[in-house]
Motif scaffolding. Structure first.
Motif, PDB file in Angstrom:
ATOM      1  N   UNK A 252      -2.454  11.603   7.248  1.00 53.62           N
ATOM      2  CA  UNK A 252      -1.790  10.484   6.577  1.00 53.62           C
ATOM      3  C   UNK A 252      -2.888   9.631   5.958  1.00 53.62           C
ATOM      4  N   UNK A 253      -2.752   9.336   4.671  1.00 56.94           N
ATOM      5  CA  UNK A 253      -3.756   8.537   3.984  1.00 56.94           C
ATOM      6  C   UNK A 253      -3.088   7.284   3.417  1.00 56.94           C
ATOM      7  N   UNK A 254      -3.791   6.160   3.517  1.00 60.20           N
ATOM      8  CA  UNK A 254      -3.310   4.902   2.930  1.00 60.20           C
ATOM      9  C   UNK A 254      -4.113   4.617   1.670  1.00 60.20           C
ATOM     10  N   UNK A 255      -3.395   4.405   0.556  1.00 59.33           N
ATOM     11  CA  UNK A 255      -4.029   4.101  -0.716  1.00 59.33           C
ATOM     12  C   UNK A 255      -3.668   2.687  -1.162  1.00 59.33           C
ATOM     13  N   UNK A 256      -4.615   2.022  -1.797  1.00 57.98           N
ATOM     14  CA  UNK A 256      -4.355   0.711  -2.416  1.00 57.98           C
ATOM     15  C   UNK A 256      -3.270   0.900  -3.476  1.00 57.98           C
ATOM     16  N   UNK A 257      -2.271   0.035  -3.468  1.00 56.63           N
ATOM     17  CA  UNK A 257      -1.137   0.203  -4.360  1.00 56.63           C
ATOM     18  C   UNK A 257      -1.421  -0.052  -5.820  1.00 56.63           C
TER      19      UNK A 257
ATOM     20  N   UNK B 162       0.848  -1.186   0.000  1.00 57.73           N
ATOM     21  CA  UNK B 162       0.000   0.000   0.000  1.00 57.73           C
ATOM     22  C   UNK B 162       0.892   1.247   0.000  1.00 57.73           C
ATOM     23  N   UNK B 163       0.270   2.376  -0.283  1.00 56.94           N
ATOM     24  CA  UNK B 163       0.994   3.634  -0.409  1.00 56.94           C
ATOM     25  C   UNK B 163       0.515   4.600   0.668  1.00 56.94           C
ATOM     26  N   UNK B 164       1.446   5.130   1.440  1.00 55.44           N
ATOM     27  CA  UNK B 164       1.130   6.127   2.452  1.00 55.44           C
ATOM     28  C   UNK B 164       1.552   7.501   1.954  1.00 55.44           C
ATOM     29  N   UNK B 165       0.661   8.467   2.096  1.00 60.55           N
ATOM     30  CA  UNK B 165       0.900   9.822   1.598  1.00 60.55           C
ATOM     31  C   UNK B 165       0.650  10.810   2.732  1.00 60.55           C
ATOM     32  N   UNK B 166       1.556  11.786   2.877  1.00 68.25           N
ATOM     33  CA  UNK B 166       1.367  12.854   3.852  1.00 68.25           C
ATOM     34  C   UNK B 166       0.696  14.037   3.168  1.00 68.25           C
ATOM     35  N   UNK B 167      -0.558  14.305   3.540  1.00 61.34           N
ATOM     36  CA  UNK B 167      -1.228  15.529   3.112  1.00 61.34           C
ATOM     37  C   UNK B 167      -0.834  16.637   4.087  1.00 61.34           C
ATOM     38  N   UNK B 168      -0.036  17.591   3.615  1.00 60.30           N
ATOM     39  CA  UNK B 168       0.429  18.652   4.494  1.00 60.30           C
ATOM     40  C   UNK B 168      -0.686  19.529   5.012  1.00 60.30           C
ATOM     41  N   UNK B 169      -1.735  19.689   4.175  1.00 57.08           N
ATOM     42  CA  UNK B 169      -2.942  20.371   4.629  1.00 57.08           C
ATOM     43  C   UNK B 169      -2.875  21.877   4.674  1.00 57.08           C
ATOM     44  N   UNK B 170      -1.782  22.485   4.183  1.00 61.13           N
ATOM     45  CA  UNK B 170      -1.643  23.940   4.260  1.00 61.13           C
ATOM     46  C   UNK B 170      -2.261  24.582   3.017  1.00 61.13           C
ATOM     47  N   UNK B 171      -3.289  25.418   3.172  1.00 63.03           N
ATOM     48  CA  UNK B 171      -3.924  26.037   2.008  1.00 63.03           C
ATOM     49  C   UNK B 171      -3.027  27.101   1.371  1.00 63.03           C
TER      50      UNK B 171
END
Length: 398
Positions: A231-236, A203-212
């Protein structure tokens, strides 16, 4: 290791001011590549040639004159040898994250909001492959390879909506193959999780920084009270969202990622965006994610200025570079506070054979978490240069 000198690229005619470099267009960049070649030759000294096992690091940096480069840096472990560039490529604007690939090439993404991606073969006459944004997307500074090495993945932002995406790209042409929404904004670093596969694939973990931010103002932050970092986990394989986690303090931006040596806990470098300066200065710089829960690590006894620049882990524990605090924050394996290792403007971190290499303003510390770190002065074309947030162990080539 190579001896003699590599192919040299002359200085560009527009190199008079940093502003001129920032205006480098796609056409101009390609013309420069054709006219001056694609590598900068840096002399290799006899002492290096005699070295049996030099360390090589893929890095991005800014020269003292304001120009930007990516390249391969080299020193020798265990000796008081300088850190020097052995291969370098002129780039139009600042790079950020890099990805060394098995064939010796390096992929690099421009710092957000970036408009270029490149794959380059150091020490080779092969011309780099460039991919330029059409204006509808901006690169967010990070690129990684798929587990099988056949694709590249970048984090990108839609310039109209601000939504972030993971974009799968062809390894040879760098064209878009498919894209997945990250369920957030300001997506930054991404990393594979091999311990928690789905349907047989990591799986793929992504950091959404969230800063507009806004397209018209670039990196200028706005409406920070609406921050939404996660932090979001996406199906690879499909990009399906398999989980999303947030910290209680919404003014902490999750940005850079590293696994512990066992691959069981993900360390996350944090950057605080509090309106109140004392709250920002006291904010933590490290969070830990075990696959089920996300938490901040122990606070430091003094201020780290709320800014984690990069992160790495060794058996000794976690390290987060804190350039605004002029030191390397070190933590135990469970996130307990250890110490601040002084190093001016430290940022880039890399691990080789369980030893941490940390780049500062004018020197690099080898075994930076140890009792007696070895210092490597920056010499040659690196003298006066500023190494960017990240560097990575690189294979020998050329």
């Amino acid at each position: 290791m190579p001896t003699g000198t590599d192919t040299v690229a002359a200085e560009r005619p527009d190199a008079g001011t940093p502003a001129a470099r920032l205006r480098l267009s796609r056409r101009h960049a390609l013309q420069l590549g054709a006219a001056w070649g694609w590598g900068l030759a840096v002399p290799l000294h006899a002492a290096w040639a005699a070295s049996a096992s030099p360390l090589r690091l893929a890095a991005a940096w800014q020269q003292e004159d304001g120009s930007y480069r990516i390249g391969v840096l080299e020193s020798t472990a265990g000796r008081e040898t300088p850190l020097r560039a052995v291969h370098a490529l002129d780039i139009p604007t600042r790079a950020h994250g890099l990805c060394p690939l098995p064939d010796g090439s390096i992929a690099a993404a421009s710092r957000r909001p970036g408009d270029w991606l490149v794959r380059w073969w150091p020490g080779s006459a092969r011309a780099p492959v460039w991919q330029w944004s059409d204006g509808s997307r901006s690169f967010n500074g990070h690129v990684i390879a798929s587990p099988d090495g056949r694709r590249l993945y970048t984090t990108e932002t839609d310039t109209d909506t601000g939504r972030s995406f993971v974009v799968q790209r062809d390894l040879e042409r760098l064209d878009t193959v498919l894209e997945w929404p990250t369920q957030g904004i300001d997506a930054h670093e991404l990393i594979w999780d091999h311990r928690n596969p789905a349907d047989g694939v990591p799986t793929l973990l992504v950091a959404n920084g969230g800063v507009p931010t806004a397209p018209e103002t670039g990196r200028v932050k706005r409406a920070l009270d609406t921050m939404d970092s996660s932090i979001v986990r996406l199906h690879g394989r499909t990009g399906e969202v398999m989980g999303q986690w947030r910290l209680d303090d919404r003014r902490l931006s999750l940005r850079h990622l590293a696994w512990n040596p066992q691959g069981t806990v993900l360390g996350i470098a944090l950057q605080a965006e509090h309106a109140d300066p004392p709250a920002r200065d006291a904010a933590p710089v490290l969070a830990l994610f075990d696959g089920a829960a996300l938490r901040t690590a122990s606070p430091a006894p003094g201020s780290l200025r709320g800014y984690g620049g990069s992160i790495a882990a060794t058996p000794a524990g976690w390290a987060v570079s804190c350039p605004r605090a002029q030191g390397l924050a070190t933590f135990g394996a469970r996130g307990e506070w250890r110490a601040l290792v002084p190093l001016a403007e430290v940022c880039a971190l890399a691990v080789r054979e369980n030893a941490l290499w940390a780049a500062g303003l004018d020197r690099t510390l080898e075994d930076a978490q140890g009792a007696a770190p070895q210092s490597h002065a920056h010499r040659g074309t690196l003298a006066g240069a500023r190494i960017d947030n990240h560097w990575y162990p690189a294979p020998h080539s050329g």
